[in-house]
Design a protein around this motif. Structure first.
Motif, short mmCIF file in Angstrom:
data_model
loop_
_atom_site.label_atom_id
_atom_site.label_comp_id
_atom_site.label_asym_id
_atom_site.label_seq_id
_atom_site.Cartn_x
_atom_site.Cartn_y
_atom_site.Cartn_z
N UNK A 4 48.85 67.96 25.73
CA UNK A 4 49.51 67.02 26.62
C UNK A 4 50.37 67.82 27.58
N UNK A 5 49.95 67.82 28.86
CA UNK A 5 50.67 68.59 29.88
C UNK A 5 51.45 67.61 30.76
N UNK A 6 52.72 68.00 31.06
CA UNK A 6 53.64 67.11 31.75
C UNK A 6 54.24 67.83 32.93
N UNK A 7 54.18 67.21 34.12
CA UNK A 7 54.86 67.72 35.30
C UNK A 7 56.21 67.05 35.43
N UNK A 22 51.54 62.94 33.54
CA UNK A 22 50.99 63.34 32.24
C UNK A 22 49.49 63.52 32.35
N UNK A 23 49.00 64.57 31.71
CA UNK A 23 47.55 64.82 31.65
C UNK A 23 47.20 65.22 30.24
N UNK A 24 46.22 64.49 29.66
CA UNK A 24 45.74 64.81 28.32
C UNK A 24 44.48 65.64 28.44
N UNK A 25 44.47 66.81 27.80
CA UNK A 25 43.30 67.69 27.83
C UNK A 25 42.59 67.60 26.48
N UNK A 26 41.25 67.58 26.52
CA UNK A 26 40.49 67.51 25.28
C UNK A 26 40.32 68.91 24.70
#
Length: 373
Positions: A4-7, A22-26
């Motif tokens: 879970x990457x957050x700016x 927010x960006x969820x990476x598999x």
């Protein structure tokens, strides 16, 4: 493993209800979902992985410096000195992170205000979120051949390699030289560098853990002290047993008629009293008594006697020419007098004789008999 990457927005404006990207990476490292949420909403989502946070471009202060090969501890000191010349404020109020030195001698450095890190730690704790890493904004970009660039909030973000990146205010059309995929989701998939700024946030939020470590150290110190005290007590007990055994052996040697030694000191005193009582009638016991009293009552005589002679109930001790004659200390003479021993000094040394009445009476009888003859 999913990420879970957050700016983040500018740290000075960060609060519980601030919106973040927010960006969820598999597991393959590709973006599976992208959304804007407040930190409060994000904290209410169940089973969220620890956050990988990227600073706002305005908080992403980066520079590259040249350093010679140095040990790790000296590298950190050199980075701190170099960063002081680049900062407008007090360097002691900043947390500084840096990359390893690359083959060309370049070291990438970044810094952020400790006060802002404390605010970030407090907001994340309030939202119930866990931080895994904190990085300047460009490190969310992928690493491709050439320079990867994108525009974010009036800043130009550049990434040249795993550890090398730049942030510049956008002054014009400066993205022509960049190679970047058209899909905006690709800006989240960059490989993470081997360094970051999360160490400063862990230090600011680690006071409770510090207390735990302090308590643990105190407990360890107490345990070591108790173990040491037990070891000391056991050693003293062993020495006491050895001393008691030695005393019993010496009493047995001095008084072989004793069948068993139960209390060495008390039994030795009893035997001495019995021998002193029978010393008047037994010349051998009288000699033993005088020698014993001389040895115990005149300890300074040890190693100083050249010869001794016993005649008519009188023990004479001839001393070596350079022997100590006892000085001005008369306590030992009083001790011998209480034991019934009279001590006088002569040119050769000391003369000891019984001072009890029975001896005196015996001598008087002998003298009267001689007169009668």
């Amino acid at each position: 493993m999913s990420q879970l990457r957050v700016g983040l927005p500018p740290l000075a404006e960060l609060e519980l209800h601030s919106e973040v990207s927010c960006a969820w990476l598999d597991r393959q490292g590709q973006v599976s979902r992208e959304e804007r949420l407040t930190l409060s909403q994000l904290g209410q989502r169940p089973k969220q992985p620890p956050l990988l946070c990227f600073l706002h471009p305005a908080d992403s202060l980066l520079a590259s410096i040249d350093l010679p090969p140095l040990p790790a501890n000296k590298t950190a000191a050199a980075v701190k000195c170099a960063a002081q010349a680049l900062m407008l404020g007090d360097s002691s109020q900043m947390h500084i992170g840096h990359s390893p030195r690359d083959a060309s001698g370049q070291v990438q450095i970044a810094w952020v205000a400790r006060q802002h890190l404390q605010g970030l730690a407090a907001v994340l704790k309030q939202a119930g979120l866990t931080l895994r890493g904190l990085y300047p904004a460009p490190y969310s970009l992928p690493v491709l051949p050439g320079v990867v660039a994108c525009v974010a909030d009036g800043h130009l973000l550049r990434r040249e390699s795993l550890n090398s990146a730049q942030v510049e205010p956008l002054l014009g059309d400066e993205v022509d030289e960049a190679s970047f995929a058209a899909d905006a989701t690709q800006r989240w998939i960059g490989p993470l560098p081997g360094w970051g700024l999360h160490g400063g946030l862990q230090q600011t939020g680690g006071e409770q853990r510090g207390w735990g470590r302090a308590v643990g150290c105190v407990a360890l110190a107490v345990a070591v002290w108790v173990i040491g005290l037990n070891m000391y007590a056991a050693r003293e007990a062993r020495q006491g047993q050895q001393l008691k055994a030695q005393m019993s052996q010496r009493v047995k040697q001095a008084f072989p008629e004793l069948p068993v030694i139960l209390n060495p000191l008390q039994q030795a005193r009893q035997q001495l009293e019995q021998r002193q009582k029978g010393a008047v009638d037994d010349p051998a016991q009288n000699f033993n008594r005088l020698v014993l009293q001389a040895g115990t009552g005149m300890p300074f005589m040890a190693g100083s006697v050249e010869r001794l002679s016993y005649r008519d109930g009188v023990l004479q001790l001839a001393l070596l020419s350079d022997a100590n004659r006892g000085g001005n200390d008369k306590d030992w003479q009083s001790t011998l007098a209480q034991a019934g021993i009279s001590v006088t000094a002569d040119d050769a040394g000391w003369t000891l004789r019984p001072s009890d009445e029975s001896s005196a009476n015996t001598n008087e009888d002998d003298d009267s008999g001689a007169d009668d003859e």
